[in-house]
Scaffold this motif. Structure first.
Motif, PDB file in Angstrom:
ATOM      1  N   UNK A   1      37.937  39.861  14.539  1.00 21.21           N
ATOM      2  CA  UNK A   1      38.383  38.992  15.633  1.00 21.21           C
ATOM      3  C   UNK A   1      37.378  37.860  15.826  1.00 21.21           C
ATOM      4  N   UNK A   2      37.877  36.702  16.235  1.00 25.43           N
ATOM      5  CA  UNK A   2      37.011  35.536  16.455  1.00 25.43           C
ATOM      6  C   UNK A   2      36.359  35.545  17.829  1.00 25.43           C
ATOM      7  N   UNK A   3      36.939  36.280  18.756  1.00 24.83           N
ATOM      8  CA  UNK A   3      36.404  36.363  20.108  1.00 24.83           C
ATOM      9  C   UNK A   3      37.102  37.476  20.849  1.00 24.83           C
ATOM     10  N   UNK A   4      36.642  37.735  22.069  1.00 27.35           N
ATOM     11  CA  UNK A   4      37.258  38.786  22.886  1.00 27.35           C
ATOM     12  C   UNK A   4      37.582  38.248  24.274  1.00 27.35           C
ATOM     13  N   UNK A   5      38.548  38.890  24.906  1.00 27.39           N
ATOM     14  CA  UNK A   5      38.906  38.573  26.286  1.00 27.39           C
ATOM     15  C   UNK A   5      38.653  39.809  27.137  1.00 27.39           C
ATOM     16  N   UNK A   6      37.953  39.605  28.253  1.00 30.31           N
ATOM     17  CA  UNK A   6      37.579  40.717  29.135  1.00 30.31           C
ATOM     18  C   UNK A   6      38.188  40.516  30.518  1.00 30.31           C
ATOM     19  N   UNK A   7      39.161  41.348  30.847  1.00 28.90           N
ATOM     20  CA  UNK A   7      39.796  41.280  32.156  1.00 28.90           C
ATOM     21  C   UNK A   7      38.856  41.845  33.218  1.00 28.90           C
ATOM     22  N   UNK A   8      39.000  41.360  34.441  1.00 30.45           N
ATOM     23  CA  UNK A   8      38.231  41.921  35.554  1.00 30.45           C
ATOM     24  C   UNK A   8      38.561  43.404  35.706  1.00 30.45           C
ATOM     25  N   UNK A   9      37.558  44.235  35.953  1.00 32.62           N
ATOM     26  CA  UNK A   9      37.810  45.679  36.087  1.00 32.62           C
ATOM     27  C   UNK A   9      38.789  45.972  37.232  1.00 32.62           C
ATOM     28  N   UNK A  10      39.895  46.558  36.890  1.00 32.98           N
ATOM     29  CA  UNK A  10      40.978  46.824  37.838  1.00 32.98           C
ATOM     30  C   UNK A  10      40.833  48.219  38.444  1.00 32.98           C
ATOM     31  N   UNK A  11      41.454  48.431  39.567  1.00 31.40           N
ATOM     32  CA  UNK A  11      41.555  49.707  40.276  1.00 31.40           C
ATOM     33  C   UNK A  11      40.240  50.187  40.869  1.00 31.40           C
ATOM     34  N   UNK A  12      39.135  50.109  40.136  1.00 33.87           N
ATOM     35  CA  UNK A  12      37.839  50.577  40.650  1.00 33.87           C
ATOM     36  C   UNK A  12      37.373  49.776  41.861  1.00 33.87           C
ATOM     37  N   UNK A  13      37.794  48.501  41.934  1.00 36.41           N
ATOM     38  CA  UNK A  13      37.384  47.580  43.005  1.00 36.41           C
ATOM     39  C   UNK A  13      35.860  47.411  43.089  1.00 36.41           C
ATOM     40  N   UNK A  14      35.215  47.037  41.976  1.00 36.54           N
ATOM     41  CA  UNK A  14      33.774  46.806  42.028  1.00 36.54           C
ATOM     42  C   UNK A  14      33.442  45.566  42.845  1.00 36.54           C
ATOM     43  N   UNK A  15      32.213  45.499  43.358  1.00 37.31           N
ATOM     44  CA  UNK A  15      31.770  44.278  44.028  1.00 37.31           C
ATOM     45  C   UNK A  15      31.321  43.267  42.974  1.00 37.31           C
ATOM     46  N   UNK A  16      30.828  42.101  43.445  1.00 38.22           N
ATOM     47  CA  UNK A  16      30.452  41.049  42.493  1.00 38.22           C
ATOM     48  C   UNK A  16      29.303  41.492  41.573  1.00 38.22           C
ATOM     49  N   UNK A  17      28.360  42.235  42.110  1.00 40.91           N
ATOM     50  CA  UNK A  17      27.248  42.720  41.290  1.00 40.91           C
ATOM     51  C   UNK A  17      27.763  43.674  40.210  1.00 40.91           C
ATOM     52  N   UNK A  18      28.703  44.535  40.594  1.00 39.58           N
ATOM     53  CA  UNK A  18      29.267  45.466  39.620  1.00 39.58           C
ATOM     54  C   UNK A  18      30.007  44.742  38.506  1.00 39.58           C
ATOM     55  N   UNK A  19      30.747  43.688  38.875  1.00 37.30           N
ATOM     56  CA  UNK A  19      31.462  42.929  37.841  1.00 37.30           C
ATOM     57  C   UNK A  19      30.487  42.194  36.935  1.00 37.30           C
ATOM     58  N   UNK A  20      29.435  41.619  37.523  1.00 38.91           N
ATOM     59  CA  UNK A  20      28.437  40.930  36.693  1.00 38.91           C
ATOM     60  C   UNK A  20      27.824  41.901  35.687  1.00 38.91           C
ATOM     61  N   UNK A  21      27.441  43.074  36.154  1.00 39.86           N
ATOM     62  CA  UNK A  21      26.793  44.042  35.257  1.00 39.86           C
ATOM     63  C   UNK A  21      27.762  44.545  34.184  1.00 39.86           C
ATOM     64  N   UNK A  22      29.030  44.703  34.549  1.00 43.11           N
ATOM     65  CA  UNK A  22      30.065  45.119  33.588  1.00 43.11           C
ATOM     66  C   UNK A  22      30.178  44.102  32.455  1.00 43.11           C
TER      67      UNK A  22
END
Length: 294
Positions: free
Chosen positions: A98-119
């Motif tokens: 693959x030439x690149x990847x797409x990463x969707x925001x983590x669903x259902x878990x409802x992480x905060x902004x710090x959690x999404x950044x670390x993910x």
């Protein structure tokens, strides 16, 4: 990562028994390349990724990469709400070419902004591939705030955000603060032209399955300063775009493609086939669109 003006979030054709119809996958790829697609996103939501197994995703990514054969950019949807699972699939997508990847925001878990950044940062650290973030709060419940996107944009291989928040103010804030080379794409077909007008780069499209060339005409007209022509095409496209999303995606776009002799209508539960009434409603809009000269 250069994905052009129009990336198509590709459907996954199925047989009646629910298995992936790889011969039809090849047909869809060829159709998209011939009809205005600059890059292909495989295993996105339009590809019914929530119902694809890990092994099916890997097989599909490998098949699409081989079929495309470097003619357009291939982006693999490898994001989920499980960071380690996303890393594992990302590593397999990289190995598959693959030439690149797409990463969707983590669903259902409802992480905060710090959690999404670390993910996202953890996945980025695990791969050399360029990354497109995918913000779609209507499906994931969480919104990747502009400041989080801008913080993530400092990570070298995070290069694009697909914005499906519908919030042009948020997109403007990202565009105003992003480093050179970081681009914003619309995740909503109907906001392609408005986003271009504020500095966006293009769209990750569903409608391009059936009107890719017309969408390219709109983008070209805008970029060449023919703004009234671009607006006219946008106005003609909008009823069709709405019709494509009148039922849960991708049931209508799969039906629309079969009208062109491409793919199959079959979807995986809990998405359902269109009813006769839903088909008729789409047919009416399609007939009106065909009468327009774009």
């Amino acid at each position: 990562m250069n994905i052009g003006s129009i990336a198509t979030a590709m459907i996954t054709p199925f047989r009646e028994d629910g298995s992936i119809h790889f011969e039809m996958v090849s047909d869809v790829v060829e159709h998209l390349i011939a009809n205005g697609t600059d890059s292909i996103v495989v295993c996105g939501t339009t590809g019914e990724s929530p119902t694809l197994s890990h092994d099916e995703k890997v097989a599909l990514i490998r098949f699409v990469v081989k079929t495309v054969h470097n003619r357009v950019t291939v982006i693999a949807g490898t994001g989920s709400n499980n960071t380690q699972a996303s890393i594992d699939l990302t590593n397999e997508a990289e190995a598959a070419g693959a030439d690149g990847i797409m990463l969707v925001a983590p669903y259902y878990n409802k992480p905060n902004q710090r959690g999404m950044y670390e993910h996202f940062a953890a996945i980025a650290q695990s791969t050399t591939l360029p990354i497109m973030l995918y913000n779609i709060p209507g499906r994931s419940i969480v919104n990747i705030q502009p400041q989080t996107v801008l913080q993530l944009s400092k990570i070298p291989n995070i290069q694009i955000v697909k914005e499906a928040s519908g919030n042009l103010d948020q997109m403007t804030e990202i565009l105003a603060g992003a480093p050179d080379g970081f681009t914003v794409y619309s995740g909503d077909d109907g906001l392609t032209l408005p986003l271009l007008s504020i500095g966006g780069a293009g769209v990750v499209s569903v409608a391009a399955h059936v009107v890719g060339n017309d969408m390219q005409k709109m983008v070209k007209a805008f970029k060449e300063g023919r703004h009234e022509e671009a607006a006219s095409i946008h106005q003609a496209l909008l009823p069709l775009i709405r019709a494509l999303f009148a039922t849960p995606n991708p049931s209508t776009v799969k039906y629309a493609l079969t009208k062109l002799g491409i793919g199959s209508e079959y979807v995986r539960s809990p998405i359902t086939l269109l009813t006769d009434e839903e088909k008729s409603a789409f047919d009416d809009v399609w007939q009106e669109y065909e009468k327009k000269q774009i």
